[in-house]
Design a protein around this motif. Structure first.
Motif, PDB file in Angstrom:
ATOM      1  N   ILE A   1     -14.314  67.267  -4.750  1.00 48.77           N
ATOM      2  CA  ILE A   1     -13.854  68.640  -4.504  1.00 48.77           C
ATOM      3  C   ILE A   1     -15.031  69.586  -4.729  1.00 48.77           C
ATOM      4  O   ILE A   1     -15.384  69.896  -5.869  1.00 48.77           O
ATOM      5  N   PRO A   2     -15.698  70.042  -3.670  1.00 50.63           N
ATOM      6  CA  PRO A   2     -16.836  70.949  -3.845  1.00 50.63           C
ATOM      7  C   PRO A   2     -16.382  72.296  -4.397  1.00 50.63           C
ATOM      8  O   PRO A   2     -15.371  72.847  -3.954  1.00 50.63           O
ATOM      9  N   ASP A   3     -17.147  72.828  -5.338  1.00 49.22           N
ATOM     10  CA  ASP A   3     -16.682  74.031  -6.034  1.00 49.22           C
ATOM     11  C   ASP A   3     -16.944  75.323  -5.266  1.00 49.22           C
ATOM     12  O   ASP A   3     -16.459  76.388  -5.661  1.00 49.22           O
ATOM     13  N   ARG A   4     -17.689  75.254  -4.147  1.00 53.24           N
ATOM     14  CA  ARG A   4     -17.934  76.466  -3.356  1.00 53.24           C
ATOM     15  C   ARG A   4     -17.288  76.364  -1.968  1.00 53.24           C
ATOM     16  O   ARG A   4     -17.756  76.969  -1.005  1.00 53.24           O
ATOM     17  N   ASP A   5     -16.214  75.622  -1.896  1.00 52.11           N
ATOM     18  CA  ASP A   5     -15.539  75.380  -0.615  1.00 52.11           C
ATOM     19  C   ASP A   5     -14.677  76.579  -0.247  1.00 52.11           C
ATOM     20  O   ASP A   5     -13.740  76.933  -0.971  1.00 52.11           O
ATOM     21  N   ARG A   6     -14.983  77.209   0.904  1.00 54.31           N
ATOM     22  CA  ARG A   6     -14.171  78.331   1.377  1.00 54.31           C
ATOM     23  C   ARG A   6     -13.197  77.900   2.472  1.00 54.31           C
ATOM     24  O   ARG A   6     -12.324  78.668   2.857  1.00 54.31           O
ATOM     25  N   ILE A   7     -13.352  76.678   2.981  1.00 54.85           N
ATOM     26  CA  ILE A   7     -12.431  76.155   3.985  1.00 54.85           C
ATOM     27  C   ILE A   7     -11.232  75.499   3.313  1.00 54.85           C
ATOM     28  O   ILE A   7     -10.075  75.748   3.673  1.00 54.85           O
ATOM     29  N   VAL A   8     -11.496  74.639   2.336  1.00 51.75           N
ATOM     30  CA  VAL A   8     -10.450  74.046   1.502  1.00 51.75           C
ATOM     31  C   VAL A   8     -10.733  74.478   0.066  1.00 51.75           C
ATOM     32  O   VAL A   8     -11.540  73.858  -0.624  1.00 51.75           O
TER      33      VAL A   8
END
Length: 416
Positions: free
Chosen positions: A353-360
C-alpha cells in the motif's frame, strides 16, 4: 520553400486525454484567479496557490499592494498557462517510444493473452492488471520493467493481458471476468508452469484477485495485492457517491457502444484531482528533455493515455456497487452468487500500500491487510504508479516483493 503537405501528418501522441477537458480546467482556474484578484488582500496568507503568493510578495515590495496584487496574479496565471501549453507541446514532440517486444503468449481466450516472461524454472507468479489500463505498465520500458527484473532473479512472471473488449467481452459482468476468464487463466498458468502460481493483482486487478483467490485456492500458492482498492468510501464517502451519481449521465454512452470509453474513463479520473495533470505538464516543460526523468515521464504518460474501454455492465457495477454502495467493504459484493470475503482466504499474502497513492488512497486498501489472516503489510513511500514503474520502484516494491516470494520458497522447503 518546402511545400505544404495536402494532408497533415498523424499526431505522435493524443495525450493528455481528454485534452479539451484539461485545457478547459486550466482556463477556468486562470479566469477565476484573474476575476477574484481585485477582491483579495495582499496580506492574505491562506492561499493554496504557492506560486501566486510568491508573486504577491514581489508585488508588494513597492509599498502599493492594491495596485500590484492583481497585476501579479495576472502575470502568474499567464505564465502558468504558457508553461502548460509548452509542457504539452514538449510531450507530444518528444522522441521517446516504447521498444520492448512482448514475450510469447502461452495461452489465449478471446482478446486476452497470458504472456510468459520466464526463462525456464522459478516460482511462477501470475500478474493481474486493471481492466481499464494496458497491462504493459508492469513491463514499461528498459530499466523500468518489474516483470523483466523479477525474471532476471529467478522468478517466472506470467502476465494476464486482458486485451481490448470485443463483442463478447462487451457483454461481460464481473462474474464473467473473475469466475470465467481469470480463473481459466489461473488454471492455464498452473498447468504451464507445473505448479500453482502466486496470484499478484495490481490496482483493480487486485480487487478481482481477492475474489478469485477465495473461490479457487487450489489453483494458487499465495496472494500479492499491489495498491488494491477495497473500501471505496475511504477516506471521502461523498466524493465516491458523486462518482456513482454520474452513472445516469453515462447511460446513453454505455447503451451506444456497450462500453465506457477511454475518454470518459479519463474524465472521471481527472475529476478526482482536477489540477494534477496541468501541474505535472508544467513541471515537464522545465525538465531537460534528454534526461532519464523526461524519458520515464513520457513512457508513463503514453501508458496513461493508452487506456482500455470498460464493459458496460462492469462499469455499472463498479460505479453503482463499488463507489455508490461500497459493496466490497460492506460484504455485499458477490461473484457467481457468493459473497467475496477476504477473511476466508487462508494462504500467504503480501499487501503493498503506497503511502502517497492518490488513485487508491491508503485508507481504501488498508482493510485488506487487516481482513486477510496473517497478511504481510508493506507501505512504501511511493505513489500508485511510481511504486510499480517509477524511478524508485525497485527499492519501493520490486525488492520487497522478491524477498517475500523467496520467503515462500523457504517455507515450502521447511514443510517438506
Amino acid at each position: 520553400m518546402t511545400p505544404r503537405p495536402e494532408v497533415p501528418g498523424p499526431l505522435k501522441r493524443r495525450g493528455p486525454r481528454p485534452l479539451l477537458l484539461h485545457l478547459t480546467l486550466a482556463m477556468l482556474r486562470s479566469n477565476a484567479s484573474r476575476a477574484m484578484s481585485p477582491l483579495w488582500n495582499a496580506d492574505w496568507r491562506n492561499s493554496s496557490v504557492e506560486a501566486i503568493l510568491r508573486s504577491v510578495q514581489d508585488a508588494v515590495r513597492d509599498g502599493n499592494p492594491d495596485r500590484g496584487f492583481p497585476e501579479a496574479v495576472l502575470l502568474e496565471t499567464l505564465e502558468q498557462d504558457a508553461a502548460l501549453i509548452e509542457g504539452i507541446a514538449a510531450y507530444r514532440r518528444h522522441p521517446g517510444q516504447r521498444s520492448l517486444e512482448d514475450p510469447p503468449a502461452v495461452w489465449a481466450e478471446g482478446g486476452s493473452r497470458l504472456l510468459d516472461y520466464g526463462t525456464g524454472g522459478g516460482r511462477p507468479v501470475l500478474f493481474v492488471p486493471s481492466l481499464v489500463n494496458r497491462a504493459y505498465v508492469l513491463d514499461l520500458i528498459e530499466g523500468h520493467s518489474m516483470l523483466r527484473w523479477l525474471a532476471a532473479r529467478g522468478v517466472r512472471p506470467l502476465l494476464l493481458d486482458w486485451g481490448w473488449p470485443a463483442e463478447t467481452e462487451r457483454r461481460f459482468t464481473l462474474t464473467d471476468y473473475v469466475a470465467g476468464r481469470l480463473e481459466r487463466a489461473m488454471a492455464a498458468a498452473a498447468r504451464i508452469a507445473g505448479a500453482p502460481p502466486v496470484l499478484a493483482g495490481y490496482c483493480m486487478g487486485g480487487t478481482l484477485a481477492v475474489a478469485a483467490a477465495q473461490r479457487r485456492p487450489d489453483l494458487i500458492s499465495g496472494l500479492a495485492l499491489l495498491a488494491a482498492p477495497w473500501d471505496f468510501h475511504a477516506p471521502d464517502p461523498q466524493r465516491s457517491r458523486q462518482a456513482a451519481e454520474a452513472l445516469p449521465l453515462l447511460e446513453p454512452a454505455l447503451a451506444f457502444s456497450q462500453t465506457l470509453s477511454v475518454d470518459l474513463l479519463q474524465t472521471l479520473f481527472a475529476l478526482l484531482d482536477p489540477w494534477s495533470v496541468a501541474a505535472k505538464y508544467r513541471a515537464f516543460a522545465r525538465m531537460p528533455q534528454d534526461s532519464e526523468r523526461a524519458r520515464l515521464f513520457v513512457a508513463l504518460e503514453d501508458w496513461v493515455n493508452d487506456g482500455v474501454p470498460l464493459a458496460a455492465e462492469v462499469a455499472r457495477a463498479c460505479l453503482r456497487d463499488w463507489y455508490g454502495e461500497n459493496a466490497p467493504a460492506r460484504g455485499s459484493w458477490h461473484i457467481a452468487g457468493l459473497p467475496v470475503e477476504p477473511q476466508a482466504i487462508a494462504m500467504p499474502a503480501f499487501v503493498a500500500i503506497p503511502d502517497r497513492d492518490r488513485i487508491v488512497p491508503p485508507e481504501s486498501a488498508l482493510p485488506l491487510a487487516k481482513l486477510i489472516p496473517g497478511a504481510m503489510l508493506h507501505q512504501p513511500a511511493a505513489g500508485h504508479i511510481g511504486m510499480a514503474a517509477g524511478a524508485r520502484a525497485e527499492p519501493a516494491l520490486w525488492r520487497p516483493l522478491l524477498a517475500w516470494l523467496e520467503g515462500l520458497g523457504r517455507q515450502s522447503e521447511a514443510t517438506r
